[in-house]
Design a protein around this motif. Structure first.
Motif, mmCIF file in Angstrom:
data_model
loop_
_atom_site.group_PDB
_atom_site.id
_atom_site.type_symbol
_atom_site.label_atom_id
_atom_site.label_comp_id
_atom_site.label_asym_id
_atom_site.label_seq_id
_atom_site.Cartn_x
_atom_site.Cartn_y
_atom_site.Cartn_z
ATOM 1 N N LYS A 161 0.828 -1.205 0.000
ATOM 2 C CA LYS A 161 0.000 0.000 0.000
ATOM 3 C C LYS A 161 0.867 1.262 0.000
ATOM 4 C CE LYS A 161 -3.849 -2.214 2.416
ATOM 5 N NZ LYS A 161 -4.690 -2.238 3.646
ATOM 6 N N ALA A 162 1.959 1.218 0.753
ATOM 7 C CA ALA A 162 2.804 2.402 0.868
ATOM 8 C C ALA A 162 3.555 2.709 -0.419
ATOM 9 C CB ALA A 162 3.790 2.219 2.018
ATOM 10 N N LEU A 163 3.944 1.681 -1.161
ATOM 11 C CA LEU A 163 4.757 1.871 -2.361
ATOM 12 C C LEU A 163 3.946 1.992 -3.651
ATOM 13 C CD1 LEU A 163 7.609 -0.688 -1.558
ATOM 14 C CD2 LEU A 163 7.738 1.808 -1.398
ATOM 15 N N ALA A 164 2.681 1.676 -3.583
ATOM 16 C CA ALA A 164 1.844 1.698 -4.784
ATOM 17 C C ALA A 164 1.844 3.045 -5.512
ATOM 18 C CB ALA A 164 0.415 1.289 -4.434
ATOM 19 N N PRO A 165 1.849 4.193 -4.807
ATOM 20 C CA PRO A 165 1.830 5.469 -5.532
ATOM 21 C C PRO A 165 3.021 5.688 -6.456
ATOM 22 C CG PRO A 165 1.202 5.799 -3.237
ATOM 23 C CD PRO A 165 1.702 4.399 -3.350
ATOM 24 N N TRP A 166 4.103 4.956 -6.262
ATOM 25 C CA TRP A 166 5.295 5.085 -7.113
ATOM 26 C C TRP A 166 5.350 4.008 -8.199
ATOM 27 C CZ3 TRP A 166 5.315 6.344 -1.977
ATOM 28 C CH2 TRP A 166 5.735 7.649 -1.654
ATOM 29 N N GLY A 167 4.277 3.257 -8.344
ATOM 30 C CA GLY A 167 4.253 2.222 -9.376
ATOM 31 C C GLY A 167 5.048 0.985 -9.023
ATOM 32 N N ILE A 168 5.293 0.778 -7.720
ATOM 33 C CA ILE A 168 6.080 -0.372 -7.265
ATOM 34 C C ILE A 168 5.133 -1.480 -6.819
ATOM 35 C CG2 ILE A 168 7.817 -1.168 -5.613
ATOM 36 C CD1 ILE A 168 8.667 1.855 -5.432
ATOM 37 N N ALA A 169 5.280 -2.645 -7.403
ATOM 38 C CA ALA A 169 4.441 -3.787 -7.060
ATOM 39 C C ALA A 169 5.110 -4.626 -5.970
ATOM 40 C CB ALA A 169 4.198 -4.647 -8.290
ATOM 41 N N VAL A 170 4.297 -5.213 -5.112
ATOM 42 C CA VAL A 170 4.783 -6.143 -4.091
ATOM 43 C C VAL A 170 4.030 -7.455 -4.252
ATOM 44 C CG1 VAL A 170 4.987 -6.636 -1.631
ATOM 45 C CG2 VAL A 170 5.401 -4.307 -2.464
ATOM 46 N N THR A 171 4.767 -8.522 -4.470
ATOM 47 C CA THR A 171 4.188 -9.855 -4.644
ATOM 48 C C THR A 171 4.607 -10.736 -3.472
ATOM 49 O OG1 THR A 171 4.198 -9.707 -7.061
ATOM 50 C CG2 THR A 171 4.161 -11.915 -6.104
ATOM 51 N N THR A 172 3.631 -11.291 -2.781
ATOM 52 C CA THR A 172 3.901 -12.201 -1.671
ATOM 53 C C THR A 172 3.632 -13.630 -2.129
ATOM 54 O OG1 THR A 172 3.013 -10.483 -0.203
ATOM 55 C CG2 THR A 172 3.492 -12.632 0.769
ATOM 56 N N ILE A 173 4.653 -14.451 -2.088
ATOM 57 C CA ILE A 173 4.515 -15.855 -2.480
ATOM 58 C C ILE A 173 4.479 -16.699 -1.213
ATOM 59 C CG2 ILE A 173 5.594 -17.771 -3.713
ATOM 60 C CD1 ILE A 173 6.721 -15.717 -5.664
ATOM 61 N N VAL A 174 3.432 -17.518 -1.109
ATOM 62 C CA VAL A 174 3.171 -18.266 0.127
ATOM 63 C C VAL A 174 3.105 -19.757 -0.201
ATOM 64 C CG1 VAL A 174 1.676 -18.379 2.163
ATOM 65 C CG2 VAL A 174 1.801 -16.257 0.848
ATOM 66 N N PRO A 175 4.269 -20.410 -0.253
ATOM 67 C CA PRO A 175 4.285 -21.830 -0.630
ATOM 68 C C PRO A 175 4.094 -22.759 0.565
ATOM 69 C CG PRO A 175 6.524 -21.033 -0.414
ATOM 70 C CD PRO A 175 5.623 -19.855 -0.099
ATOM 71 N N GLY A 176 3.659 -23.965 0.241
ATOM 72 C CA GLY A 176 3.641 -25.026 1.238
ATOM 73 C C GLY A 176 5.002 -25.708 1.259
ATOM 74 N N TYR A 177 4.998 -27.019 1.464
ATOM 75 C CA TYR A 177 6.256 -27.758 1.547
ATOM 76 C C TYR A 177 6.867 -27.955 0.161
ATOM 77 C CZ TYR A 177 4.817 -28.833 6.322
ATOM 78 O OH TYR A 177 4.428 -28.734 7.635
ATOM 79 N N VAL A 178 8.133 -27.584 0.036
ATOM 80 C CA VAL A 178 8.864 -27.740 -1.216
ATOM 81 C C VAL A 178 10.070 -28.632 -0.943
ATOM 82 C CG1 VAL A 178 10.069 -26.571 -3.092
ATOM 83 C CG2 VAL A 178 8.118 -25.454 -1.973
ATOM 84 N N ASP A 179 10.286 -29.595 -1.801
ATOM 85 C CA ASP A 179 11.329 -30.596 -1.594
ATOM 86 C C ASP A 179 12.718 -30.024 -1.915
ATOM 87 O OD1 ASP A 179 12.539 -32.971 -1.000
ATOM 88 O OD2 ASP A 179 11.918 -34.005 -2.826
ATOM 89 N N THR A 180 13.176 -29.131 -1.052
ATOM 90 C CA THR A 180 14.502 -28.528 -1.191
ATOM 91 C C THR A 180 15.511 -29.282 -0.326
ATOM 92 O OG1 THR A 180 14.093 -27.009 0.644
ATOM 93 C CG2 THR A 180 13.487 -26.247 -1.551
ATOM 94 N N ALA A 181 16.774 -29.015 -0.557
ATOM 95 C CA ALA A 181 17.824 -29.641 0.246
ATOM 96 C C ALA A 181 17.671 -29.264 1.717
ATOM 97 C CB ALA A 181 19.198 -29.214 -0.266
ATOM 98 N N ARG A 182 17.261 -28.028 1.977
ATOM 99 C CA ARG A 182 17.100 -27.577 3.365
ATOM 100 C C ARG A 182 15.962 -28.316 4.075
ATOM 101 N NH1 ARG A 182 18.994 -26.434 8.122
ATOM 102 N NH2 ARG A 182 17.891 -24.777 9.236
ATOM 103 N N LEU A 183 14.837 -28.516 3.381
ATOM 104 C CA LEU A 183 13.729 -29.247 4.001
ATOM 105 C C LEU A 183 14.130 -30.687 4.277
ATOM 106 C CD1 LEU A 183 10.783 -29.073 4.955
ATOM 107 C CD2 LEU A 183 10.095 -29.865 2.687
#
Length: 244
Positions: A161-183
């Motif tokens: 909301k704060a950055l929208a007036p400058w044309g800046i988009a914010v994308t929030t990615i909310v994944p579940g479990y991903v089979d990464t080396a760390r997991l």
């Protein structure tokens, strides 16, 4: 296209970097330990610069953003984060502060640094990879990790909301479990028991689509999203039985 990835030296961050490198982007790969890139083709790629810092170090984050973004910054992706379970916190309570400084304080530092630069440009996009654990409602036995990711999602919503007036988009990615080396490391070498486990390739594909669409929020997989919704409807006493 100039893209900075904080948390880009391993896991999902590095997988995203591989994709964007193939598209011809100029990349900044950032992480606490650049040795993780040893032997990887991107470590010596002409269009790739590397920065070693802890996202919790506000000055270091600002310095790297200013250095790389001197010719413009189109996209900042933050995948950096820490996880500590209840047993780990019980054995070493100080780990909780580190988790908070990384998952919350570090995220704010990244938003402030990139946001300032992008405001001057009048354009840009900031992408944060959070966790579906952040969609769990607060309850007495809630984990610190879930609380930190819930805060991270809220931070994204606020800065959007704060950055929208400058044309800046914010994308929030909310994944579940991903089979990464760390997991796999956190689960004794095998994450196969996690519900609706996604391959890293599938997760990265979904993330790239959300980024290209400049989506507000992308939650996946839908099955786990619905499980979280149902869990949130339970009385707090039953939710307290959840294993951390």
């Amino acid at each position: 296209m100039n893209i900075m990835i904080i948390g880009g030296t391993s896991g999902i961050g590095l997988a995203l970097a591989v994709h964007y490198a193939a598209q011809g982007a100029h990349l900044a790969l950032c992480g606490r330990d650049l040795a993780r890139l040893d032997g990887h083709p991107l470590a010596s790629a002409q269009r790739v610069r590397t920065y070693a810092f802890d996202i919790a170090d506000r000055a270091a984050v600002a310095g790297a953003v200013q250095d790389f973004g001197g010719d413009g910054l189109d996209l900042l992706i933050v995948t950096a984060g820490q996880y500590v379970d209840a047993a780990g916190l019980s054995a070493e309570p100080a780990l909780g502060l580190g988790l908070t400084q990384t998952n919350i304080g570090g995220l704010v530092a990244a938003f402030d640094a990139a946001g300032a630069l992008m405001r001057g440009q009048g354009r840009g996009q900031i992408v944060v990879v959070a966790s579906i654990a952040g969609l769990l409602k607060a309850y007495p036995a809630d984990s610190l990790y879930s609380a930190s990711k819930r805060a991270a999602i809220g931070i994204c919503d606020t800065y959007r909301k704060a950055l929208a007036p400058w044309g800046i988009a914010v994308t929030t990615i909310v994944p579940g479990y991903v089979d990464t080396a760390r997991l796999r490391e956190l689960n004794g070498g095998n994450a196969g028991g996690k519900p609706f486990l996604l391959t890293e390739e599938d997760a990265v594909r979904r993330m790239i689509e959300a980024i290209e669409q400049r989506a507000v929020r992308c939650v996946f997989p839908w099955q786990l999203h619905w499980m979280v919704r149902l869990f949130n409807l339970l009385p707090s006493g039953l939710r307290n039985l959840r294993r951390k």
